[in-house]
Design a protein around this motif. Structure first.
Motif, mmCIF file in Angstrom:
data_model
loop_
_atom_site.group_PDB
_atom_site.id
_atom_site.type_symbol
_atom_site.label_atom_id
_atom_site.label_comp_id
_atom_site.label_asym_id
_atom_site.label_seq_id
_atom_site.Cartn_x
_atom_site.Cartn_y
_atom_site.Cartn_z
ATOM 1 N N SER A 3 -8.036 2.086 6.144
ATOM 2 C CA SER A 3 -7.795 1.958 4.833
ATOM 3 C C SER A 3 -8.238 2.017 3.515
ATOM 4 O O SER A 3 -9.694 1.516 3.793
ATOM 5 N N GLU A 28 -4.618 3.088 -0.313
ATOM 6 C CA GLU A 28 -4.450 2.538 -1.818
ATOM 7 C C GLU A 28 -4.430 2.393 -3.418
ATOM 8 O O GLU A 28 -4.877 3.382 -3.944
ATOM 9 N N GLY A 55 -0.305 2.927 -0.841
ATOM 10 C CA GLY A 55 -0.162 1.880 -0.331
ATOM 11 C C GLY A 55 1.053 0.775 -2.212
ATOM 12 O O GLY A 55 -0.054 1.383 -2.712
ATOM 13 N N SER A 57 2.592 -1.856 -2.068
ATOM 14 C CA SER A 57 2.687 -3.446 -1.008
ATOM 15 C C SER A 57 3.974 -3.819 -2.123
ATOM 16 O O SER A 57 4.364 -4.683 -1.362
ATOM 17 N N ARG A 228 -0.272 -7.908 3.784
ATOM 18 C CA ARG A 228 -0.296 -8.343 5.207
ATOM 19 C C ARG A 228 1.004 -7.346 5.751
ATOM 20 O O ARG A 228 0.737 -5.866 6.634
ATOM 21 N N VAL A 231 0.409 -2.920 5.535
ATOM 22 C CA VAL A 231 -0.382 -2.938 6.152
ATOM 23 C C VAL A 231 0.153 -2.542 7.951
ATOM 24 O O VAL A 231 -0.246 -2.381 8.657
#
Length: 272
Positions: A3, A28, A55, A57, A228, A231
């Motif tokens: 990551s 990210e 990334g 999220s 979380r 990932v």
């Protein structure tokens, strides 16, 4: 698998050697790299067989995930992403800093090519745009109005979807969604609604919400953490047990739309 969460300017420099060696990478904030760097990372991943994920999220926000299965076909979308000034990310403007996340969500939900963009914005506190408004028109007829600011007194992350089948309001910050759809009695009662005297109803609210409209509230469970979940989805993808949570091509598509907004904004922008 790695990551990459370095400063924006180092993303490509760190990710490229890994991808070239076949090491899967979750980058990210890859939306802030330039087009050439994005294309190079996508090509490197394709050549080596590595997995490249971007990334975003916000895709894993519990409120948004809860309404994903509704198969929204919005005709109009209103989006506000506002944040107080934080002295971070001054190397990019608010479009690539904040609005990019809503662009990604819109492209995924509307699922139609952008055919027109109008945008305006300008700097308030930094050398880049701190406030931006964009109006996106899609090939399927949907229109979306996006506002992003990093000079607001109060934070806000809200999306509202208007469609023939109903209305959905999502508060991404509070992880809450309100869904209003036509109920089972809607079509049968529709013809006499214009003639109906609300004063004649003993309980107007019960009349509306007991079959005329279907209203649902969705609240995220405590402990649900989007980062979380992102990932974990990346790990599952690399292990072959799940899809790519946000492929390099999807990230590149959102970046291209953001760059189109910036280009349109150049024609309607003020400066401090």
């Amino acid at each position: 698998m790695v990551s990459v969460a370095t400063t924006t300017s180092q993303h490509a420099a760190v990710a490229m050697p890994l991808l070239e060696q076949g090491i899967s990478v979750l980058v990210e904030e890859a939306d802030r790299v330039d087009s050439e760097e994005a294309d190079a990372m996508i090509a490197a991943a394709a050549k080596s067989g590595a997995t490249l994920s971007v990334g975003h999220s916000e895709r894993f926000n519990p409120a948004l995930r809860a309404v994903r299965d509704l198969e929204l076909r919005p005709r109009f979308v209103e989006v506000h992403r506002l944040a107080p000034f934080s002295f971070r990310s001054q190397d990019v403007g608010v479009v690539l800093d904040l609005m990019i996340h809503d662009i990604d969500l819109l492209l995924r939900i509307v699922d139609s090519p952008i055919v027109g963009i109008e945008a305006v914005g300008g700097s308030l506190l930094t050398g880049s745009e701190d406030l931006a408004n964009a109006r996106l028109k899609f090939a399927n007829g949907c229109v979306a109005n996006l506002t992003a600011s990093r000079a607001s007194l109060e934070p806000m992350r809200r999306m509202r979807f208007f469609s023939p089948g109903g209305y959905v309001a999502i508060d991404l910050q509070k992880r809450y969604a309100l869904i209003i759809k036509k109920g089972p009695r809607f079509d049968a009662e529709r013809g006499r609604l214009a003639e109906l005297d609300p004063a004649s109803l003993p309980d107007p609210r019960a009349f509306v919400f007991s079959g005329l409209l279907d209203v649902r509230e969705i609240r995220a469970e405590a402990g649900e953490e989007p980062l979380r979940a992102e990932v974990e989805a990346f790990l599952n993808c690399v292990l072959g047990t799940g899809p790519n949570p946000c492929s390099g091509d999807e990230g590149r598509r959102a970046l291209a739309a953001a760059q189109q907004i910036l280009a349109a904004m150049d024609r309607q922008t003020w400066s401090g």
